[in-house]
Design a protein around this motif. Sequence first.
Motif, PDB file in Angstrom:
ATOM      1  N   GLU A  52       2.503   5.015   0.445  1.00  0.00           N
ATOM      2  CA  GLU A  52       2.446   6.006   1.509  1.00  0.00           C
ATOM      3  C   GLU A  52       1.419   7.073   1.163  1.00  0.00           C
ATOM      4  N   ARG A  84      -8.903   3.142  -2.375  1.00  0.00           N
ATOM      5  CA  ARG A  84      -8.052   3.836  -1.414  1.00  0.00           C
ATOM      6  C   ARG A  84      -8.547   5.259  -1.180  1.00  0.00           C
ATOM      7  N   GLN A  85      -8.387   5.707   0.063  1.00  0.00           N
ATOM      8  CA  GLN A  85      -8.558   7.115   0.380  1.00  0.00           C
ATOM      9  C   GLN A  85      -7.210   7.780   0.181  1.00  0.00           C
ATOM     10  N   ASN A 128       0.832  10.591  -4.958  1.00  0.00           N
ATOM     11  CA  ASN A 128      -0.564  10.188  -4.848  1.00  0.00           C
ATOM     12  C   ASN A 128      -1.088   9.875  -6.248  1.00  0.00           C
ATOM     13  N   VAL A 160      -9.735   1.453   2.000  1.00  0.00           N
ATOM     14  CA  VAL A 160     -11.093   1.616   2.514  1.00  0.00           C
ATOM     15  C   VAL A 160     -12.048   0.536   2.006  1.00  0.00           C
ATOM     16  N   SER A 197      -1.847   6.785   1.548  1.00  0.00           N
ATOM     17  CA  SER A 197      -3.131   6.202   1.155  1.00  0.00           C
ATOM     18  C   SER A 197      -3.646   5.299   2.270  1.00  0.00           C
ATOM     19  N   ASP A 198      -4.965   5.239   2.385  1.00  0.00           N
ATOM     20  CA  ASP A 198      -5.613   4.354   3.350  1.00  0.00           C
ATOM     21  C   ASP A 198      -6.554   3.426   2.606  1.00  0.00           C
ATOM     22  N   ASN A 203      -4.706  10.682   0.385  1.00  0.00           N
ATOM     23  CA  ASN A 203      -4.501  11.905   1.161  1.00  0.00           C
ATOM     24  C   ASN A 203      -3.631  12.853   0.338  1.00  0.00           C
ATOM     25  N   LEU A 209       0.844  -1.192   0.000  1.00  0.00           N
ATOM     26  CA  LEU A 209       0.000   0.000   0.000  1.00  0.00           C
ATOM     27  C   LEU A 209       0.881   1.244   0.000  1.00  0.00           C
TER      28      LEU A 209
END
Length: 480
Positions: free
Chosen positions: A227, A282-283, A292, A232, A229-230, A285, A225
């Motif tokens: 850096e 992904r969320q 990103n 979801v 990003s989260d 950021n 994953l």
Amino acid sequence: AAYGLLIAFAFAMPPLARARTHPAAAQLRSGVEESRGIDRRSVALVALAGALVVTLALATAREPIFAGAVLGAVALVLLVLLGIGALIRRVSAKLPRPRRPLLRLALSNLHRPGAQTVALVIALGLALTLFVTLAAIQTSLDAEIERAVPQRAPSQFVLDIPSESRDAFSTLVKREAPEAKLNIVPSLRGTITAYGNTRVADLKTLPEGAWFLRGERGVTYSAVLPEGSDLVAGQWWPKDYAGPPLVSLDREAATILKVGVGDTMTVSILGREITARIASLRQVNWDTMGFNYILVFSPNTLAAAPHSLTATIDMEPKNEGKVSRALLGAFPSASIIAVSEVVGQVRTILDQMATAILLSASVTILAGIAVLVGAIAASRQARSYDSVILKTLGATRRQILAAQALEYALLALTLAALALGLGGLAAWYVITGVFQFGWAPDWSIVAATLGLGALLTLGIGLLGSLPVLSVRPAQALRRL
């Protein structure tokens, strides 16, 4: 010049019309009777001047629709304040008479003949509303700076690093800046050609907000994953995944395209269309100032394709120049972006926006204060008469001033809640609708600004009342 002439005409016409149409007896009774309105022809001329002012504003505006919306909002606020002023006069007249003389006098000042309550409500309400609006906008912009502009961003972006030079690049950076932290990712360019069962080429118009469908976009691949990003929805692929192509999509983009986990995305990369199944959402950021990507593929999909590398370097400011010179000497094709300069420019732009709002709204605040002073001046004759009678009956200057302070304080307290609602609504629209930022005002600062604004307007009102107190009863009575 046209604005000045039209506005001067609109404001000069009513008193001139009254002077022309009102009989002398009405002038003599003006201290105890309500003045009559102006004739219809004068009303029509004033309305025509106002319409020409609005037409001139819309015709000369760069964005007439937006200018019309602003004028409509201002007119609505003025109508609301006008209605509240009339309501305050009516309610204060029907309230029971307080036993305390000063409070009774303050209430009677709100509804007596010749009272300037409506004008005072408009002036106070406009000023307090703008104080709330400015405070809410300013604190929301400050919060946006704290949220969107990272306190600790990467020092540099380095683009177009040859993929075979990854180790040489890392070694060179560590030699010049041993404390540096590196984040190196593959970088390719691709165009989204289809999503789900929809071909982008078949769309007459792109979905609202689908900017990523216009032309090429950056794509990458990663075994873990990324850096910033989260995860979801869905699952990330194993590090040794070797199955059909998979892709991870930004959650906001998935919402716009109305796709989800299990749907397919087709991307053209180096002239070859690759159809991949959406494995996760992904969320992203975006405010981390790192890498990103909307699309992140599984490594087995793109690892064999020709590509370059992109890197971020986080290091001490003193080493930035040294690292830049060494990288440009070793990798002439690379491009270096100084992130600190970009962050500084973003902060400067947001600060300039806040300053521009403050300066433009200050004009309106000054206009509201001018209306307040004008309303006080318009009622000076009646207040001077009252002051003389009260002094004759034994009232002191302090008591007369206290009664007027109570009058203005009652108006300010009544209008504070209204100003908080109207000002907060206006600030919310500016922040979320115009700037499209997050709504995060500091309500403690907003409340403090409202209180200070109320004290300021009250102080101006009391200063305007001081000449009334200097009228000597003997001289005034001899003039009656």
